[in-house]
Design a protein around this motif. Structure first.
Motif, PDB file in Angstrom:
ATOM      1  N   ALA A 204       0.827  -1.207   0.000  1.00  0.00           N
ATOM      2  CA  ALA A 204       0.000   0.000   0.000  1.00  0.00           C
ATOM      3  C   ALA A 204       0.860   1.257   0.000  1.00  0.00           C
ATOM      4  O   ALA A 204       0.552   2.244  -0.688  1.00  0.00           O
ATOM      5  CB  ALA A 204      -0.928  -0.015   1.209  1.00  0.00           C
ATOM      6  N   LYS A 205       1.956   1.232   0.753  1.00  0.00           N
ATOM      7  CA  LYS A 205       2.834   2.405   0.789  1.00  0.00           C
ATOM      8  C   LYS A 205       3.562   2.577  -0.537  1.00  0.00           C
ATOM      9  O   LYS A 205       3.721   3.701  -1.031  1.00  0.00           O
ATOM     10  CB  LYS A 205       3.845   2.275   1.930  1.00  0.00           C
ATOM     11  N   ARG A 206       3.988   1.475  -1.137  1.00  0.00           N
ATOM     12  CA  ARG A 206       4.689   1.544  -2.416  1.00  0.00           C
ATOM     13  C   ARG A 206       3.758   1.863  -3.581  1.00  0.00           C
ATOM     14  O   ARG A 206       4.184   2.416  -4.584  1.00  0.00           O
ATOM     15  CB  ARG A 206       5.369   0.201  -2.702  1.00  0.00           C
ATOM     16  N   GLY A 207       2.516   1.411  -3.450  1.00  0.00           N
ATOM     17  CA  GLY A 207       1.583   1.533  -4.558  1.00  0.00           C
ATOM     18  C   GLY A 207       1.656   0.368  -5.524  1.00  0.00           C
ATOM     19  O   GLY A 207       1.033   0.380  -6.591  1.00  0.00           O
ATOM     20  N   ARG A 208       2.371  -0.661  -5.131  1.00  0.00           N
ATOM     21  CA  ARG A 208       2.516  -1.870  -5.950  1.00  0.00           C
ATOM     22  C   ARG A 208       3.006  -3.014  -5.072  1.00  0.00           C
ATOM     23  O   ARG A 208       3.694  -2.741  -4.082  1.00  0.00           O
ATOM     24  CB  ARG A 208       3.511  -1.646  -7.089  1.00  0.00           C
ATOM     25  N   PRO A 209       2.675  -4.239  -5.398  1.00  0.00           N
ATOM     26  CA  PRO A 209       1.630  -4.658  -6.334  1.00  0.00           C
ATOM     27  C   PRO A 209       0.249  -4.249  -5.808  1.00  0.00           C
ATOM     28  O   PRO A 209       0.109  -3.886  -4.632  1.00  0.00           O
ATOM     29  CB  PRO A 209       1.801  -6.172  -6.367  1.00  0.00           C
ATOM     30  N   THR A 210      -0.750  -4.338  -6.669  1.00  0.00           N
ATOM     31  CA  THR A 210      -2.078  -3.887  -6.275  1.00  0.00           C
ATOM     32  C   THR A 210      -2.779  -4.874  -5.358  1.00  0.00           C
ATOM     33  O   THR A 210      -3.738  -4.533  -4.689  1.00  0.00           O
ATOM     34  CB  THR A 210      -2.944  -3.637  -7.522  1.00  0.00           C
ATOM     35  N   LYS A 211      -2.309  -6.123  -5.342  1.00  0.00           N
ATOM     36  CA  LYS A 211      -2.933  -7.143  -4.500  1.00  0.00           C
ATOM     37  C   LYS A 211      -1.853  -8.046  -3.912  1.00  0.00           C
ATOM     38  O   LYS A 211      -0.864  -8.357  -4.576  1.00  0.00           O
ATOM     39  CB  LYS A 211      -3.911  -7.983  -5.326  1.00  0.00           C
ATOM     40  N   VAL A 212      -2.032  -8.457  -2.664  1.00  0.00           N
ATOM     41  CA  VAL A 212      -1.120  -9.400  -2.011  1.00  0.00           C
ATOM     42  C   VAL A 212      -1.927 -10.609  -1.565  1.00  0.00           C
ATOM     43  O   VAL A 212      -2.950 -10.457  -0.883  1.00  0.00           O
ATOM     44  CB  VAL A 212      -0.408  -8.765  -0.804  1.00  0.00           C
ATOM     45  N   GLU A 213      -1.483 -11.792  -1.954  1.00  0.00           N
ATOM     46  CA  GLU A 213      -2.189 -13.024  -1.614  1.00  0.00           C
ATOM     47  C   GLU A 213      -1.213 -14.057  -1.057  1.00  0.00           C
ATOM     48  O   GLU A 213      -0.003 -13.965  -1.267  1.00  0.00           O
ATOM     49  CB  GLU A 213      -2.873 -13.607  -2.860  1.00  0.00           C
TER      50      GLU A 213
END
Length: 252
Positions: A204-213
């Motif tokens: 979220a802070k980096r802006g990437r990746p958009t999803k973490v699973e």
């Protein structure tokens, strides 16, 4: 005191050098950048002349078990041989919490490192640390495919590399030193955390990746491990900040 730091330019080593200098200790940096190669040992005895203690924070250039084992055992032997000749009185080695349960890979190489370090002539102690805060970004980078980052179902007690460095400096400079001071010490962060939660905050802070699973079990090296295998024991040193607090000011 005059302290040599093996792996002085690494993630932990750079903090060790900084903390030692801030506290008024002399530092002898050992790394290839400084013209000293632990695998050959050339120049080590000269570099260690007058040194009181060694902190071994060097890391293998590869996670491959066989190559990492060869690196760690060779480097440890060379540090001990040169250290004994130079009159070094103590050595402190960083390792990893929970590796007793690892059957292969890098953890097994670190176990070989511990055994080699404890078998040498310079009185040696081990400090096992949990995963560093900085490891979250490294692992997320390795495991990102497109817009999705896949991380292991790991429960750990993330700790800042700076905090580990401060603890190691406390230990190496304390009065008295004996290899018989007990089993390996441990250090961890202030509380257990789910790795996916930390990775999600970082993304979220980096802006990437958009999803973490979570990674599929067949691609998760920790899938079959005990849920608490990577947590430090009750006697561990606990050191802040939490991952979320560290992330507020970290450059990621």
């Amino acid at each position: 005191m005059l302290i040599a730091v093996a792996g002085a330019t690494g993630r932990l080593g750079s903090h060790l050098v900084e903390v030692l200098e801030e506290r008024g200790h002399g530092v002898v940096p050992i790394s290839r950048t400084h013209g000293l190669d632990l695998t050959t040992g050339v120049g080590l005895e000269r570099a260690l002349k007058g040194v009181d203690g060694i902190i071994d924070a060097a890391t293998s250039p590869t996670p491959d078990e066989a190559e990492a084992t060869a690196f760690f055992t060779t480097a440890s032997r060379n540090l001990h041989e040169a250290g004994e000749l130079a009159g070094v009185e103590r050595m402190l080695v960083v390792s990893i919490v929970g590796i007793d349960d690892w059957s292969d890979g890098y953890g097994k190489a670190k176990l070989a490192h511990e055994r080699a370090a404890l078998a040498g002539p310079v009185p040696t102690r081990i400090l096992r640390a949990t995963q560093f805060h900085e490891f979250v970004g490294q692992l997320l980078d390795w495991a990102t495919d497109g817009e999705v980052g896949y991380v292991p179902a790991m429960r750990t007690q993330l700790v800042a590399a700076r905090s580990v460095a401060e603890a190691m400096v406390n230990l190496i400079t304390m009065p008295g030193w004996s290899a018989q001071d007990g089993p390996a010490l441990e250090i961890g962060g202030p509380r257990p955390e789910e790795f996916i939660d930390a990775a999600t905050l970082l993304a979220a802070k980096r802006g990437r990746p958009t999803k973490v699973e979570l990674a599929p079990p067949e691609h998760d090296p920790y899938a079959a491990a005990d849920r608490d295998a990577l947590l430090p024991g009750p006697a561990a040193i606990l050191a802040g900040p939490t991952f979320a607090s560290w992330l507020e000011t970290a450059e990621v």
